[in-house]
Structures are given as C-alpha cells and as structure tokens.
Design an enzyme around this catalytic site. Structure first.
Site, PDB file in Angstrom:
ATOM      1  N   ASN A 138      61.519 -22.224  17.635  1.00  0.00           N
ATOM      2  CA  ASN A 138      62.871 -21.850  18.068  1.00  0.00           C
ATOM      3  C   ASN A 138      63.611 -23.041  18.675  1.00  0.00           C
ATOM      4  O   ASN A 138      63.024 -23.934  19.273  1.00  0.00           O
ATOM      5  CB  ASN A 138      62.869 -20.639  19.006  1.00  0.00           C
ATOM      6  N   GLU A 156      66.910 -23.644  20.918  1.00  0.00           N
ATOM      7  CA  GLU A 156      67.956 -23.028  21.746  1.00  0.00           C
ATOM      8  C   GLU A 156      69.143 -23.962  21.930  1.00  0.00           C
ATOM      9  O   GLU A 156      69.117 -25.133  21.538  1.00  0.00           O
ATOM     10  CB  GLU A 156      67.355 -22.592  23.090  1.00  0.00           C
ATOM     11  N   CYS A 184      66.202 -18.908  15.789  1.00  0.00           N
ATOM     12  CA  CYS A 184      64.820 -18.442  15.942  1.00  0.00           C
ATOM     13  C   CYS A 184      63.868 -19.265  15.073  1.00  0.00           C
ATOM     14  O   CYS A 184      64.274 -19.855  14.065  1.00  0.00           O
ATOM     15  CB  CYS A 184      64.704 -16.975  15.521  1.00  0.00           C
ATOM     16  N   GLU A 200      61.573 -18.328  12.975  1.00  0.00           N
ATOM     17  CA  GLU A 200      61.443 -17.857  11.591  1.00  0.00           C
ATOM     18  C   GLU A 200      62.597 -18.387  10.743  1.00  0.00           C
ATOM     19  O   GLU A 200      62.416 -18.822   9.601  1.00  0.00           O
ATOM     20  CB  GLU A 200      61.445 -16.320  11.527  1.00  0.00           C
ATOM     21  N   CYS A 220      62.626 -10.801  15.428  1.00  0.00           N
ATOM     22  CA  CYS A 220      63.823 -10.079  15.892  1.00  0.00           C
ATOM     23  C   CYS A 220      64.554  -9.491  14.680  1.00  0.00           C
ATOM     24  O   CYS A 220      64.240  -9.796  13.525  1.00  0.00           O
ATOM     25  CB  CYS A 220      64.735 -11.009  16.680  1.00  0.00           C
ATOM     26  N   CYS A 237      66.029 -12.027  12.207  1.00  0.00           N
ATOM     27  CA  CYS A 237      64.998 -12.687  11.401  1.00  0.00           C
ATOM     28  C   CYS A 237      64.452 -11.750  10.327  1.00  0.00           C
ATOM     29  O   CYS A 237      64.111 -12.186   9.230  1.00  0.00           O
ATOM     30  CB  CYS A 237      63.880 -13.209  12.294  1.00  0.00           C
TER      31      CYS A 237
HETATM   32  N1  THU Z   1      62.921 -15.909  19.196  1.00  0.00           N
HETATM   33  C1  THU Z   1      62.427 -16.379  18.011  1.00  0.00           C
HETATM   34  O1  THU Z   1      62.331 -17.592  17.801  1.00  0.00           O
HETATM   35  N2  THU Z   1      62.065 -15.482  17.071  1.00  0.00           N
HETATM   36  C2  THU Z   1      62.126 -14.135  17.233  1.00  0.00           C
HETATM   37  O2  THU Z   1      61.866 -13.399  16.286  1.00  0.00           O
HETATM   38  C3  THU Z   1      62.458 -13.574  18.535  1.00  0.00           C
HETATM   39  C4  THU Z   1      63.092 -14.503  19.502  1.00  0.00           C
HETATM   40  C5  THU Z   1      63.347 -16.873  20.217  1.00  0.00           C
HETATM   41  C6  THU Z   1      64.826 -16.932  20.451  1.00  0.00           C
HETATM   42  C7  THU Z   1      64.891 -17.471  21.869  1.00  0.00           C
HETATM   43  O3  THU Z   1      64.848 -18.884  21.809  1.00  0.00           O
HETATM   44  C8  THU Z   1      63.626 -16.962  22.518  1.00  0.00           C
HETATM   45  O4  THU Z   1      62.773 -16.542  21.469  1.00  0.00           O
HETATM   46  C9  THU Z   1      63.842 -15.805  23.482  1.00  0.00           C
HETATM   47  O5  THU Z   1      64.539 -14.779  22.875  1.00  0.00           O
END
Ligand code: THU
Length: 143
Positions: A44, A46, A55, A57, A96, A99
């Site tokens: 991920n 940010e 994210c 994925e 999520c 994704c």
């Molecule tokens: N996140 C992912 O990378 N993949 C997911 O499927 C769920 C959430 C990340 C986004 C953010 O940087 C952190 O997890 C908290 O939500």
C-alpha cells in the site's frame, strides 16, 4: 495448505515491508501468481491527501498490467496488519471493496474465479473472488 500457496502468502507478508503507510501504520502486501510461475508483489502507498491512497492489491495489479501481464494473473495472496504485526491477526485480512472490483476485472478478463489467499495468524484462508464480490459488475457486462 500447499507449500506453493504458503510461499505466495509469505511473499505477500514480505511485500508489506515496503508499504508506505505513515498515516494508518497499517501495512499491506500482495503477491500475484502468474501463469508462468512468476510472482509480482505490491504494497500500500498512502498519501497526505488520505483518500488518494493506493491499496497493495491495486498497486500489484497495475504493476502487472504495466508489464503487459494483466491477463497472466491466476492467484492472489494478501497480508495486512499494523507495522510489525503483518499476517498476525486471528482473522484473515481480506481485500477492501474497491480492490475486489479491481480483482473482478482480472477475473473477467481471464475467465477465472481468482483464488484470493488471505493471511492470518495460523496460515491463510482462501476465498474465490465470487465469494468476496457476489453478483459483481465487470467487463463481461459491457459486451
Ligand atoms: N489497504 C490495502 O492496501 N488493501 C486493502 O484491501 C485494505 C486496505 C490499505 C489502505 C491503507 O493504506 C491501509 O490499508 C489502511 O486502510
């Protein structure tokens, strides 16, 4: 639990080490298994403008696409957790909603109900994309 799937999950856990997640401190890694056996990882990414976060994925799938390998994706492993605790939660960390929709694109293009291996403290649980996103909308609907 097969050795090769366990290895894919382990690579997802390791991929989380490259997460850029200074805001949530929640690190996520993904490992994609291609039809050639090649593995592509992502983590991920940010942003100070929180909603722009990518994210793990999505990063990995876009990476595969930019290498011309979108249609080669066959399996996905996902691992997440607070820094230092990736893959340690009792329950599996699943993709999520956004994704799941991104994975749906791959599932439709490859005509494969992609297995998504989600890490937890004692191993992983495998879900098919159709379980994670039942009745989803995808490219097949646009035909
Ligand atoms: N996140 C992912 O990378 N993949 C997911 O499927 C769920 C959430 C990340 C986004 C953010 O940087 C952190 O997890 C908290 O939500």
């Amino acid at each position: 639990m097969t050795d090769s799937t366990q290895k894919l999950v382990q690579l997802a856990i390791e991929a989380a080490q490259t997460a850029y997640a200074p805001y949530s401190n929640f690190h996520v890694g993904t490992a994609l298994l291609l039809d050639t056996g090649e593995i592509i990882t992502g983590s991920n990414f940010e942003n100070a403008s929180y909603g722009m976060t990518l994210c793990a994925e999505t990063v990995a799938i876009a990476k595969a696409n930019s290498d011309g390998k979108l249609r080669a994706i066959r399996e996905i492993a996902v691992a997440g957790g607070l820094a230092g605790h990736v893959g340690k939660a009792a329950d599996p960390i699943t993709p999520c909603g956004r994704c799941r929709q991104i994975i749906k694109e791959v599932a439709d293009l490859t005509d494969t109900d992609i297995p998504v291996h989600c890490a937890h403290a004692t191993g992983y649980e495998t879900f098919r994309l159709s379980e994670l996103l039942p009745h989803g909308f995808g490219p097949a609907n646009l035909k």
